[in-house]
Scaffold this motif. Structure first.
Motif, PDB file in Angstrom:
ATOM      1  N   LEU A 107       0.829  -1.209   0.000  1.00  0.00           N
ATOM      2  CA  LEU A 107       0.000   0.000   0.000  1.00  0.00           C
ATOM      3  C   LEU A 107       0.862   1.258   0.000  1.00  0.00           C
ATOM      4  CD1 LEU A 107      -2.701  -1.255   2.494  1.00  0.00           C
ATOM      5  CD2 LEU A 107      -3.095  -0.632   0.094  1.00  0.00           C
ATOM      6  N   LEU A 108       1.994   1.223   0.688  1.00  0.00           N
ATOM      7  CA  LEU A 108       2.915   2.356   0.702  1.00  0.00           C
ATOM      8  C   LEU A 108       3.431   2.657  -0.707  1.00  0.00           C
ATOM      9  CD1 LEU A 108       4.702   4.322   2.520  1.00  0.00           C
ATOM     10  CD2 LEU A 108       6.422   2.521   2.356  1.00  0.00           C
ATOM     11  N   PHE A 109       3.916   1.632  -1.406  1.00  0.00           N
ATOM     12  CA  PHE A 109       4.450   1.849  -2.752  1.00  0.00           C
ATOM     13  C   PHE A 109       3.359   2.244  -3.738  1.00  0.00           C
ATOM     14  CE2 PHE A 109       7.915  -1.071  -1.194  1.00  0.00           C
ATOM     15  CZ  PHE A 109       8.825  -0.041  -0.999  1.00  0.00           C
ATOM     16  N   ARG A 110       2.174   1.668  -3.610  1.00  0.00           N
ATOM     17  CA  ARG A 110       1.057   2.068  -4.481  1.00  0.00           C
ATOM     18  C   ARG A 110       0.703   3.533  -4.239  1.00  0.00           C
ATOM     19  NH1 ARG A 110       1.524  -0.574  -8.517  1.00  0.00           N
ATOM     20  NH2 ARG A 110       1.831  -2.721  -8.044  1.00  0.00           N
ATOM     21  N   SER A 111       0.689   3.945  -2.994  1.00  0.00           N
ATOM     22  CA  SER A 111       0.333   5.330  -2.658  1.00  0.00           C
ATOM     23  C   SER A 111       1.374   6.318  -3.169  1.00  0.00           C
ATOM     24  CB  SER A 111       0.162   5.478  -1.144  1.00  0.00           C
ATOM     25  OG  SER A 111      -0.875   4.646  -0.699  1.00  0.00           O
ATOM     26  N   ILE A 112       2.642   5.970  -3.054  1.00  0.00           N
ATOM     27  CA  ILE A 112       3.701   6.827  -3.594  1.00  0.00           C
ATOM     28  C   ILE A 112       3.555   6.938  -5.106  1.00  0.00           C
ATOM     29  CG2 ILE A 112       6.194   6.972  -4.020  1.00  0.00           C
ATOM     30  CD1 ILE A 112       6.558   5.737  -1.188  1.00  0.00           C
ATOM     31  N   GLY A 138      -3.557   7.471   1.299  1.00  0.00           N
ATOM     32  CA  GLY A 138      -3.076   6.091   1.270  1.00  0.00           C
ATOM     33  C   GLY A 138      -1.703   5.964   1.903  1.00  0.00           C
ATOM     34  N   LEU A 139      -0.858   6.960   1.673  1.00  0.00           N
ATOM     35  CA  LEU A 139       0.487   6.978   2.250  1.00  0.00           C
ATOM     36  C   LEU A 139       0.413   7.049   3.777  1.00  0.00           C
ATOM     37  CD1 LEU A 139       3.459   7.151   1.217  1.00  0.00           C
ATOM     38  CD2 LEU A 139       3.244   9.614   1.440  1.00  0.00           C
ATOM     39  N   VAL A 140      -0.398   7.942   4.293  1.00  0.00           N
ATOM     40  CA  VAL A 140      -0.549   8.087   5.746  1.00  0.00           C
ATOM     41  C   VAL A 140      -1.090   6.793   6.355  1.00  0.00           C
ATOM     42  CG1 VAL A 140      -1.871   9.277   7.549  1.00  0.00           C
ATOM     43  CG2 VAL A 140      -0.798  10.593   5.718  1.00  0.00           C
ATOM     44  N   VAL A 167      -6.549   3.923  -2.208  1.00  0.00           N
ATOM     45  CA  VAL A 167      -5.925   3.435  -3.443  1.00  0.00           C
ATOM     46  C   VAL A 167      -7.002   2.998  -4.435  1.00  0.00           C
ATOM     47  CG1 VAL A 167      -4.404   1.664  -4.404  1.00  0.00           C
ATOM     48  CG2 VAL A 167      -3.766   2.819  -2.289  1.00  0.00           C
ATOM     49  N   GLY A 168      -8.029   2.318  -3.942  1.00  0.00           N
ATOM     50  CA  GLY A 168      -9.121   1.883  -4.816  1.00  0.00           C
ATOM     51  C   GLY A 168      -9.857   3.041  -5.455  1.00  0.00           C
ATOM     52  N   LEU A 169     -10.124   4.088  -4.675  1.00  0.00           N
ATOM     53  CA  LEU A 169     -10.790   5.271  -5.232  1.00  0.00           C
ATOM     54  C   LEU A 169      -9.946   5.932  -6.309  1.00  0.00           C
ATOM     55  CD1 LEU A 169     -12.414   6.934  -2.098  1.00  0.00           C
ATOM     56  CD2 LEU A 169     -13.589   5.946  -4.076  1.00  0.00           C
ATOM     57  N   PHE A 170      -8.628   6.002  -6.086  1.00  0.00           N
ATOM     58  CA  PHE A 170      -7.778   6.584  -7.115  1.00  0.00           C
ATOM     59  C   PHE A 170      -7.881   5.792  -8.413  1.00  0.00           C
ATOM     60  CE2 PHE A 170      -3.982   6.524  -9.690  1.00  0.00           C
ATOM     61  CZ  PHE A 170      -3.862   7.868 -10.008  1.00  0.00           C
ATOM     62  N   TYR A 171      -7.719   4.473  -8.325  1.00  0.00           N
ATOM     63  CA  TYR A 171      -7.770   3.662  -9.541  1.00  0.00           C
ATOM     64  C   TYR A 171      -9.138   3.746 -10.212  1.00  0.00           C
ATOM     65  CZ  TYR A 171      -3.152   1.614  -8.974  1.00  0.00           C
ATOM     66  OH  TYR A 171      -1.810   1.427  -8.879  1.00  0.00           O
TER      67      TYR A 171
END
Length: 185
Positions: A107-112, A138-140, A167-171
């Motif tokens: 989740l950290l890498f996806r958020s970055i 997502g990062l927080v 992350v899901g909302l972004f995608y």
């Protein structure tokens, strides 16, 4: 040259991002719905999320290797997701012990990636801000998952669900935007 250089030629794969977004939203609802469930019992859902995201990233990279600058990063990310899913599937004991770390770092890498990717998009600045905020959220939340990764902790499930939701909302939004660009809007 931006990461997504030829948006018009890439939009034929808009549905991959929509699929990943919907899967992550459903998964976040599952985690929200079972906050006291052990993290180990959520392992199959994480494996499925890694597989879906890995296949989508790999398909996007291979389908757009001529149109997307830096497509190799998408391919590597897809292979990494599939590798993690395989490790979790074939080593259930390792999955039970280390799943919070796998999930937190994923989740950290996806958020970055989201926070950086949103500035490459040809959308109005308000949309970029909202997409960047989803990446930062997502990062927080992923930092909160990694801060106290003790299985059985209610906060761990809550922060994981919030990160998955971000992350899901972004995608989901990204897939919708690609679809609108496909239609020429």
């Amino acid at each position: 040259m931006s990461m997504i250089s030829e948006v018009r030629s890439v939009v034929r794969y808009w549905w991959l991002f929509l699929l990943v977004g919907m899967a992550l939203l459903v998964f976040s609802l599952v985690v929200f719905g079972h906050p006291v469930a052990s993290y180990g019992s959520l392992s199959p859902y994480f494996e499925l999320a890694f597989v879906i995201n890995g296949l989508a990233e790999t398909g996007f990279a291979l389908g757009n290797r001529r149109a997307v600058h830096g497509w190799g990063w998408h391919l590597a990310g897809g292979f990494f997701d599939l590798l993690v899913a395989g490790v979790l599937f074939f080593t259930p004991v390792l999955a039970a012990v280390s799943l919070p770390f796998f999930a937190g770092f994923w989740l950290l890498f996806r958020s970055i990636s989201i926070a950086g990717r949103c500035f490459d998009l040809p959308v109005i600045w308000q949309e970029k801000v909202w997409m960047a905020l989803l990446g930062v959220a997502g990062l927080v939340f992923s930092f909160l998952v990694l801060y106290n990764p003790v299985p059985g902790n209610d906060g761990l499930s809550l922060w994981t669900a919030c990160a998955l939701l971000s992350v899901g909302l972004f995608y989901l939004f990204f897939g919708i935007h690609l679809r609108s660009w496909k239609d020429g809007r």
